[in-house]
Design a protein around this motif. Structure first.
Motif, short mmCIF file in Angstrom:
data_model
loop_
_atom_site.label_atom_id
_atom_site.label_comp_id
_atom_site.label_asym_id
_atom_site.label_seq_id
_atom_site.Cartn_x
_atom_site.Cartn_y
_atom_site.Cartn_z
N GLN A 79 37.89 39.20 38.74
CA GLN A 79 37.70 40.65 38.82
C GLN A 79 37.10 41.32 39.93
O GLN A 79 37.26 42.48 40.08
N ALA A 80 36.70 40.34 40.69
CA ALA A 80 36.32 41.17 42.19
C ALA A 80 37.38 41.82 42.89
O ALA A 80 37.36 42.79 43.34
N SER A 81 38.25 41.43 43.09
CA SER A 81 39.56 41.75 43.93
C SER A 81 40.03 43.07 42.98
O SER A 81 40.23 44.20 43.51
N GLN A 82 40.06 42.82 41.77
CA GLN A 82 40.52 44.10 40.99
C GLN A 82 39.57 45.28 41.13
O GLN A 82 39.99 46.38 41.13
N LEU A 83 38.39 44.92 41.03
CA LEU A 83 37.48 46.00 41.14
C LEU A 83 37.47 46.66 42.42
O LEU A 83 37.45 47.76 42.60
N ARG A 84 37.42 45.95 43.66
CA ARG A 84 37.69 46.23 45.11
C ARG A 84 38.92 47.28 44.99
O ARG A 84 38.90 48.20 45.59
N GLU A 85 40.23 46.98 44.30
CA GLU A 85 41.24 47.67 44.48
C GLU A 85 41.00 49.01 43.64
O GLU A 85 41.58 50.02 44.01
N GLU A 86 40.51 48.98 42.55
CA GLU A 86 40.01 50.21 41.87
C GLU A 86 39.19 50.94 42.64
O GLU A 86 39.46 52.31 42.71
N ARG A 87 38.13 50.33 43.40
CA ARG A 87 37.18 51.19 43.87
C ARG A 87 37.88 51.77 45.19
O ARG A 87 37.68 53.20 45.36
N ASP A 88 38.90 51.15 46.02
CA ASP A 88 39.56 51.69 46.98
C ASP A 88 40.52 52.82 46.50
O ASP A 88 40.68 53.93 47.20
N ARG A 89 41.22 52.67 45.32
CA ARG A 89 42.03 53.64 44.63
C ARG A 89 41.21 54.99 44.30
O ARG A 89 41.59 56.02 44.84
N LEU A 90 39.93 54.75 43.81
CA LEU A 90 39.20 55.95 43.38
C LEU A 90 38.59 56.68 44.53
O LEU A 90 38.66 57.88 44.73
#
Length: 134
Positions: free
Chosen positions: A66-77
């Motif tokens: 989940q950490a990499s998914q959360l980082r990707e979502e954070r970067d997208r936002l």
């Protein structure tokens, strides 16, 4: 005699290697689960983490998917927010341009005085005299 060179990495690099957030790395540091040292003067300090201790921790635990998914979502936002802020700033500029065009030009003191005199003269009734017609 071999020298053992200590390789140090940043908190962000440790988070990436471990597949966790930087906040989690700070919790690991506070709990003394990772070896680190602080360098630099007050106000400009950095924490450097022993890469070997990160590698050891990574080998004993699995990566958090989940950490990499959360980082990707954070970067997208963050990118989306930057676009919205840029669009807002562009619209503010357009509004300012429109408002400037809608505002009547500023008149000099002389131009305002002439305007008031003409306004007063326009209100004064005209007198018609018989001698003028004659």
């Amino acid at each position: 005699m071999s020298t053992h060179e200590i390789i140090e990495i940043t908190v962000a690099e440790a988070a990436e290697k471990l597949g966790v957030s930087e906040r989690t790395v700070w919790r690991y540091l506070k709990a003394d689960k990772l070896a680190s040292r602080t360098v630099g003067d007050a106000g400009a300090q950095r924490t450097l983490i022993d890469a070997a201790s990160v590698d050891q921790m990574a080998s004993t635990r699995g990566r958090d998917p989940q950490a990499s998914q959360l980082r990707e979502e954070r970067d997208r936002l963050a990118n989306e927010l930057a676009q919205v802020v840029a669009e807002r700033d562009q619209l503010r500029g357009r509004i300012t341009t429109i408002q400037r065009g809608a505002t009547p030009p500023k008149l000099s003191v002389f131009e305002r005085a002439v305007g008031m005199v003409l306004l007063v003269l326009a209100r004064v009734p005209r007198r018609h005299t018989a001698s003028a017609a004659g």
